[in-house]
Design an enzyme around this catalytic site. Structure first.
Site, short mmCIF file in Angstrom:
data_model
loop_
_atom_site.label_atom_id
_atom_site.label_comp_id
_atom_site.label_asym_id
_atom_site.label_seq_id
_atom_site.Cartn_x
_atom_site.Cartn_y
_atom_site.Cartn_z
N CYS A 125 1.34 -2.32 15.93
CA CYS A 125 1.37 -2.03 14.49
C CYS A 125 0.73 -3.16 13.70
O CYS A 125 1.11 -4.32 13.82
CB CYS A 125 2.82 -1.83 14.05
SG CYS A 125 3.00 -1.67 12.26
N GLU A 185 0.83 -1.20 0.00
CA GLU A 185 0.00 0.00 0.00
C GLU A 185 0.87 1.26 0.00
O GLU A 185 1.93 1.30 0.62
CB GLU A 185 -0.91 -0.02 1.23
CG GLU A 185 -1.77 -1.27 1.25
CD GLU A 185 -2.86 -1.27 2.31
OE1 GLU A 185 -3.76 -2.10 2.19
OE2 GLU A 185 -2.82 -0.45 3.24
N CYS A 222 3.67 8.44 1.21
CA CYS A 222 4.16 7.49 2.21
C CYS A 222 4.33 6.14 1.50
O CYS A 222 3.34 5.55 1.07
CB CYS A 222 3.11 7.44 3.32
SG CYS A 222 3.49 6.28 4.60
N CYS A 231 6.32 -6.88 7.76
CA CYS A 231 7.47 -6.43 8.55
C CYS A 231 7.76 -7.46 9.62
O CYS A 231 6.85 -8.03 10.22
CB CYS A 231 7.19 -5.08 9.19
SG CYS A 231 8.60 -4.41 10.10
N CYS A 240 6.39 -4.93 16.18
CA CYS A 240 5.98 -3.93 17.17
C CYS A 240 4.53 -4.23 17.56
O CYS A 240 3.69 -4.53 16.71
CB CYS A 240 6.11 -2.52 16.60
SG CYS A 240 7.81 -2.15 16.11
N CYS A 267 -1.09 5.78 9.83
CA CYS A 267 0.14 5.10 10.28
C CYS A 267 -0.20 3.78 10.95
O CYS A 267 -1.04 3.75 11.85
CB CYS A 267 0.86 5.93 11.33
SG CYS A 267 1.24 7.57 10.85
N1 SAH Z 1 9.00 0.64 10.13
C1 SAH Z 1 9.27 2.00 10.24
C2 SAH Z 1 8.41 2.86 9.34
C3 SAH Z 1 6.96 2.50 9.14
S1 SAH Z 1 5.80 2.83 10.37
C4 SAH Z 1 9.15 2.46 11.67
O1 SAH Z 1 8.65 1.73 12.48
O2 SAH Z 1 9.61 3.55 11.95
C5 SAH Z 1 5.60 4.61 10.46
C6 SAH Z 1 5.26 5.08 11.89
O3 SAH Z 1 3.94 4.67 12.29
C7 SAH Z 1 6.22 4.50 12.92
O4 SAH Z 1 6.62 5.48 13.85
C8 SAH Z 1 5.36 3.47 13.57
O5 SAH Z 1 5.84 3.11 14.84
C9 SAH Z 1 4.01 4.14 13.60
N2 SAH Z 1 2.89 3.23 13.84
C10 SAH Z 1 2.82 1.90 13.64
N3 SAH Z 1 1.62 1.42 14.00
C11 SAH Z 1 0.90 2.47 14.43
C12 SAH Z 1 -0.44 2.62 14.89
N4 SAH Z 1 -1.27 1.59 14.96
N5 SAH Z 1 -0.86 3.85 15.22
C13 SAH Z 1 -0.03 4.92 15.10
N6 SAH Z 1 1.23 4.85 14.65
C14 SAH Z 1 1.70 3.64 14.32
FE1 SF4 Z 2 7.59 -2.74 11.36
FE2 SF4 Z 2 5.34 -1.61 12.17
FE3 SF4 Z 2 7.39 -1.80 13.84
FE4 SF4 Z 2 7.53 -0.11 11.76
S1 SF4 Z 2 6.11 0.01 13.48
S2 SF4 Z 2 9.12 -1.55 12.45
S3 SF4 Z 2 6.36 -1.26 10.22
S4 SF4 Z 2 6.26 -3.52 12.96
#
Ligand code: SAH
Ligand code: SF4
Length: 375
Positions: free
Chosen positions: A130, A103, A116, A123, A127, A351
């Site tokens: 996420c 996406e 974006c 991934c 986390c 995000c």
């Molecule tokens: N993997 C990279 C970039 C992609 S995520 C990273 O983690 O930095 C882009 C941002 O969205 C990151 O700061 C991530 O932690 C945040 N993010 C992920 N899941 C989210 C959620 N459910 N709500 C808000 N932000 C989120």
């Molecule tokens: Fe991966 Fe989501 Fe963590 Fe970014 S926030 S490193 S996309 S698992």
């Protein structure tokens, strides 16, 4: 077969030009017995004029255009689905080889447009808050696939590829951890920054990382781009839980790497620290104090991200008064702090909500595979 038959060109696979930066394309032209400056011309046609057919490259002699058709391709991605949010945010689901999809999200604002982009299908970083992480890791994207997203969206937006405001900013904040797909991402960055590529300024291309320390150091050496670090917690206990890569690169090492990243880059250089606001988890004033202490004198901006929910997330977004109080405390400590406006959540484009469409349901996560995290 006659001695002069072009057997070599017939059996070589075509090279997708979206995957090559200028140095590589120049080398390829030279290898094929052509003048390296042809690379500059071809790149300008693709990225500054939006061309994907060789016949239109009129400053290249016709016979060379014919040879280029044999050697090269410009593979635009296939669109699976497209949605537009009530706030104008747009999301495209693009098909990749192997039955995967990713996406890409476009966020228009008054005087800029931010794209974006994704760098991996899924991934592995796992986390806990996420949605992409919950989906697991499927595969890395190639440079060509990463760059094709930008080209595709520019076309879809009707850009003439010369108006710098249509896509003024590109952020690696879609699906995936860009620093876990290092070399293809760096090559893509070179194409984004190149004057004969998309020509974006270095402050308008941002890599966001969950904190893969060795690659942050390499990135500083290899290209000059803005860095965002997904912090999300001010101490190791909490960050170990929210961002599991912290167990490998704890906060002490991460903050040292952040310090090295901006060192010697001039007075304006800083890192944006992303901090997701999770109700009752990391959003108290105590956490804000700890965060201010952790950042100390580092050149920093904090970007608070109200948590974006997804099915079975297990977290709630912090109430807006708490987000405001958190931000105010940080500002009282002279830390620049902004709260990210939630965009596109009605189409799951915010995000952390991006999931694409992964064929393999195998959960390749940090917890159960040995992820290659060293350079
Ligand atoms: N993997 C990279 C970039 C992609 S995520 C990273 O983690 O930095 C882009 C941002 O969205 C990151 O700061 C991530 O932690 C945040 N993010 C992920 N899941 C989210 C959620 N459910 N709500 C808000 N932000 C989120
Ligand atoms: Fe991966 Fe989501 Fe963590 Fe970014 S926030 S490193 S996309 S698992």
């Amino acid at each position: 077969m006659s001695e002069n038959a072009p057997i070599a060109t017939a059996i070589l696979p075509t090279v997708n030009l979206f995957g090559l930066d200028r140095t590589a394309l120049r080398a390829l032209f030279a290898e094929r017995g052509e003048k390296p400056f042809r690379a500059d011309q071809v790149m300008q046609w693709i990225y500054r004029r939006g061309l994907d057919d060789f016949d239109g490259m009129t400053n290249v002699a016709k016979d060379l255009r014919e040879r280029m058709k044999q050697w090269f391709s410009i593979q635009t991605p296939e669109l699976i689905a497209e949605q537009t949010s009530t706030d104008g945010t747009r999301k495209w689901v693009l098909r990749l080889d192997g039955g995967n999809a990713v996406e890409t999200v476009y966020i228009p604002e008054d005087n800029r447009g931010t794209l974006c982009i994704s760098s991996q299908v899924g991934c592995a970083m796992d986390c806990s808050f996420c949605s992409t992480g919950k989906q697991g890791f499927n595969r890395n994207m190639t440079t060509a696939e990463i760059i094709a997203q930008v080209w595709f969206v520019a076309k879809a937006l009707g850009s003439d590829f010369q108006n710098e405001r249509v896509i003024s900013n590109v952020v690696f904040m879609g699906m995936g951890e860009p620093m876990a797909n290092y070399q293809p991402v760096v090559t893509a960055i070179r194409i984004l920054l190149d004057d004969f590529g998309f020509g974006l300024s270095k402050r308008r291309v941002t890599v966001s990382t969950s904190g893969l320390v060795p690659f942050m150091d390499r990135l500083r050496e290899d290209v000059d781009v803005a860095l965002a670090v997904s912090l999300h917690a001010p101490n190791d206990d909490l960050r170990d839980e929210l961002v599991p890569i912290n167990r490998k690169y704890p906060l002490g090492e991460l903050m040292d790497a952040c310090h090295r990243y901006t060192q010697g880059k001039g007075p304006k250089a800083h890192i944006v620290y992303e901090y997701v606001m999770l109700d009752g988890v990391n959003d108290s004033l105590g956490h804000a104090k700890e965060l201010a202490r952790l950042l100390g004198n580092l050149p920093a901006k904090i970007n608070l991200i109200p948590f974006n929910p997804f099915p079975k997330a297990g977290y709630k977004r912090s109430p807006s008064e708490r987000i405001r109080a958190f931000a105010e405390y940080l500002r009282s400590r002279d830390i620049v702090c902004t709260t990210r406006k939630t965009r596109g959540d009605d189409i799951d484009a915010a995000c952390g909500q991006l999931v694409g469409e992964v064929m393999s349901k195998q959960k390749n996560r940090l917890s159960n595979i040995a992820v290659q995290v060293s350079p």
